[in-house]
Design a protein around this motif. Structure first.
Motif, PDB file in Angstrom:
ATOM      1  N   UNK A 441     -15.583 -17.163  14.395  1.00  0.00           N
ATOM      2  CA  UNK A 441     -15.320 -16.527  12.980  1.00  0.00           C
ATOM      3  C   UNK A 441     -14.223 -15.186  12.450  1.00  0.00           C
ATOM      4  N   UNK A 442     -13.473 -15.777  12.094  1.00  0.00           N
ATOM      5  CA  UNK A 442     -11.820 -15.107  11.726  1.00  0.00           C
ATOM      6  C   UNK A 442     -12.154 -14.139  10.984  1.00  0.00           C
ATOM      7  N   UNK A 443     -11.476 -12.714  10.973  1.00  0.00           N
ATOM      8  CA  UNK A 443     -10.609 -12.236   9.859  1.00  0.00           C
ATOM      9  C   UNK A 443      -9.524 -13.153   9.024  1.00  0.00           C
ATOM     10  N   UNK A 444     -10.331 -13.360   8.062  1.00  0.00           N
ATOM     11  CA  UNK A 444      -9.583 -14.047   7.048  1.00  0.00           C
ATOM     12  C   UNK A 444      -8.182 -14.063   6.589  1.00  0.00           C
ATOM     13  N   UNK A 445      -6.962 -13.310   7.243  1.00  0.00           N
ATOM     14  CA  UNK A 445      -6.146 -12.394   7.136  1.00  0.00           C
ATOM     15  C   UNK A 445      -4.987 -12.961   7.941  1.00  0.00           C
ATOM     16  N   UNK A 446      -4.145 -13.137   7.894  1.00  0.00           N
ATOM     17  CA  UNK A 446      -2.171 -13.636   9.041  1.00  0.00           C
ATOM     18  C   UNK A 446      -1.585 -12.534   8.578  1.00  0.00           C
ATOM     19  N   UNK A 447      -0.508 -12.042   8.989  1.00  0.00           N
ATOM     20  CA  UNK A 447       0.827 -11.000   9.137  1.00  0.00           C
ATOM     21  C   UNK A 447       1.677 -12.324   8.703  1.00  0.00           C
ATOM     22  N   UNK A 448       2.974 -12.450   7.490  1.00  0.00           N
ATOM     23  CA  UNK A 448       3.988 -12.878   6.879  1.00  0.00           C
ATOM     24  C   UNK A 448       4.983 -11.982   8.887  1.00  0.00           C
ATOM     25  N   UNK A 449       5.610 -13.202   9.052  1.00  0.00           N
ATOM     26  CA  UNK A 449       6.636 -13.191   9.833  1.00  0.00           C
ATOM     27  C   UNK A 449       7.857 -12.370  10.028  1.00  0.00           C
ATOM     28  N   UNK A 450       8.203 -11.510   8.828  1.00  0.00           N
ATOM     29  CA  UNK A 450       9.006 -10.660   8.594  1.00  0.00           C
ATOM     30  C   UNK A 450       8.479  -9.831   6.877  1.00  0.00           C
ATOM     31  N   UNK A 451       9.221  -8.195   7.450  1.00  0.00           N
ATOM     32  CA  UNK A 451       8.363  -7.661   6.474  1.00  0.00           C
ATOM     33  C   UNK A 451       9.151  -7.722   4.598  1.00  0.00           C
TER      34      UNK A 451
END
Length: 484
Positions: A441-451
């Motif tokens: 079960x995973x935190x349902x957010x992710x990072x973009x590759x670039x700001x």
């Protein structure tokens, strides 16, 4: 010697006492942990979700809908891979990793489209320099998760279509078709509808398309090429759209696809809810008002709704709908912060504002600027560490995962999104964790590759919220408990 023996005898009880106290503390800690799980159902701590592990995965059967739509035009919204879907095929749904990888493809395509639109260099100038450009007149639909059923033509033919706030032109596959993908239902046959008509090239609806051409008899032809190279080409047409048995929209403009390829699944086509004039919401504005709302269910085994017009829920919290001239189809919102377990994550609003945030019904996982995601992940992981949950391997783009095997209930810190104007929107538990299985079960957010990449508010975080697009007043609202 007697004195030494006495000292040893006096020390022994002390050492035994220390051991007994330590053992008691261990038993007390274990007892407290057990008690937390046994009594969790009686009520959570503030700003925490307490959830039964048995409820983490969706039921195998379709459950009764508790959606609360605002008017008679409301359509049922279901997950296309769930048991409520008319498109459900025999066998198992695609693996979670595959769905998340497709989601990343959609995100890349949104980023490319926005970057290309914002660039001062024209496509023609780029081509002259020998730069290869991807087709960017649309968005990847590989993760078009939610579908609605409508009727088209007279008599009405039932069609199951993806609904998408990131697209404008609605379309279905039509016969005769020179190159169509396999869909569940028979192709729409214009010859069998008494209300079908082709749109002429001179019509405003044709002139407003980004990519169009004229047939020899001066009928309008359209082409939409999505970011993953999926496409639909065909004739622009009008016909009666049936929303419910008692509610129709005559003269609805749509694409009658004759060459359609790509990741559309078995859906009959698409309903676009973007901001351009050709979208369903824009065409329906004169009848229902300028706007729409929807609620995505917490589970793929339940149903939500899509409603045109109608009043907003009394508990809706609104923020301004931002407009960008270079990408007018998208709905932008001013996301300025995130809270975890009731406390604001320390990230400057400037980080969120650098590229802005798009709200999108077709993206699964919310994408945040790298700095904002890192702060959210750190705060969330520290909060989860309070209960010592075992970590699990990453799942595709999701890197903060937990194994709940052996637990009867779990306590998860709440997450709230903070928007410009002060609106703080608490997420349902189903919007905090993406659960592939109990052991992952995973935190349902992710990072973009670039700001510099635009943030995207995905559909996982929108679950159970009544999401209100008040186009007339340029604002977007979120109401808790819109559906279950």
């Amino acid at each position: 010697m007697a004195s030494g023996a006495l000292r040893r005898r006096r020390g022994a009880p002390f050492r035994v006492s220390v051991i007994l106290i330590a053992a008691a503390l261990v038993r007390l800690a274990a007892s407290a942990a057990d008690a937390a799980e046994r009594t969790a159902a009686s009520g959570p701590e503030p700003d925490w979700h307490v959830v039964s592990v048995a409820s983490l995965l969706p039921p195998a059967a379709c459950t009764a809908s508790k959606a609360a739509a605002s008017n008679s035009s409301a359509l049922n919204v279901v997950h296309r891979h769930g048991p409520c879907s008319p498109l459900q095929a025999r066998g198992t749904p695609p693996p979670h990793a595959e769905l998340l990888n497709d989601d990343q493809a959609r995100v890349h395509s949104i980023h490319r489209k926005i970057a290309a639109a914002a660039s001062p260099v024209s496509d023609r100038a780029r081509g002259a320099k020998g730069v290869t450009l991807p087709a960017q007149r649309g968005i990847s639909l590989g993760t078009g998760n939610y579908v609605v059923s409508v009727g088209l033509g007279t008599p009405a033919r039932g069609m199951t279509v993806v609904f998408d706030t990131g697209s404008d032109l609605s379309w279905v596959q039509c016969t005769p078709c020179s190159d169509c993908y396999e869909q569940k239902d028979p192709l729409f046959d214009p010859a069998r509808s008494s209300t079908y008509s082709a749109v002429p090239c001179a019509a405003p609806e044709c002139q407003g398309l980004d990519s169009r051409s004229c047939s020899p008899d001066r009928k309008c032809r359209y082409e939409v090429v999505y970011g993953d190279q999926s496409q639909t080409d065909g004739a622009l047409a009008r016909d009666t759209l049936t929303l419910t048995p008692s509610d129709t929209l005559p003269g609805f403009v749509f694409g009658c696809g004759e060459r359609d390829t790509g990741l559309f699944g078995r859906a009959d086509g698409l309903v676009g809810l973007g901001r351009e004039k050709v979208s369903l919401s824009s065409q329906a504005a004169s009848k229902y008002g300028a706007g729409f709302s929807y609620c995505l269910p917490s589970s793929s085994s339940a149903a939500g709704y899509l409603s045109l017009g109608g009043p907003a829920p009394a508990n809706a919290r609104f923020t301004a709908m931002e407009t960008r001239r270079d990408t007018p189809s998208f709905y932008y919102v001013g996301l300025v912060g995130v809270k975890v377990a009731g406390r604001t994550v320390r990230v400057s609003p400037v980080v969120f504002a650098a590229a802005g945030t798009v709200i999108d019904s077709g993206t699964v996982i919310t994408r945040l600027p790298p700095r904002a995601y890192a702060a959210l992940r750190s705060k969330f992981a520290r909060s989860m560490g309070r209960y010592g949950y075992k970590r699990a391997p990453a799942l595709s783009i999701l890197d903060t995962c937990y194994d709940f095997t052996g637990h009867t209930t779990v306590r998860i810190p709440s997450v709230a999104l903070v928007f410009a104007g002060g609106a703080a929107v608490g997420l349902d538990f189903s919007g905090v964790l993406y659960v592939a299985k109990v052991a992952q079960a995973c935190l349902a957010f992710a990072a973009n590759g670039d700001g510099a990449d635009v943030g995207i508010l995905g559909n996982t975080q929108q679950k159970t919220l009544a999401v209100v697009y008040d186009v007339a007043n340029n604002k977007i609202g979120f109401g808790a408990n819109g559906c279950s």
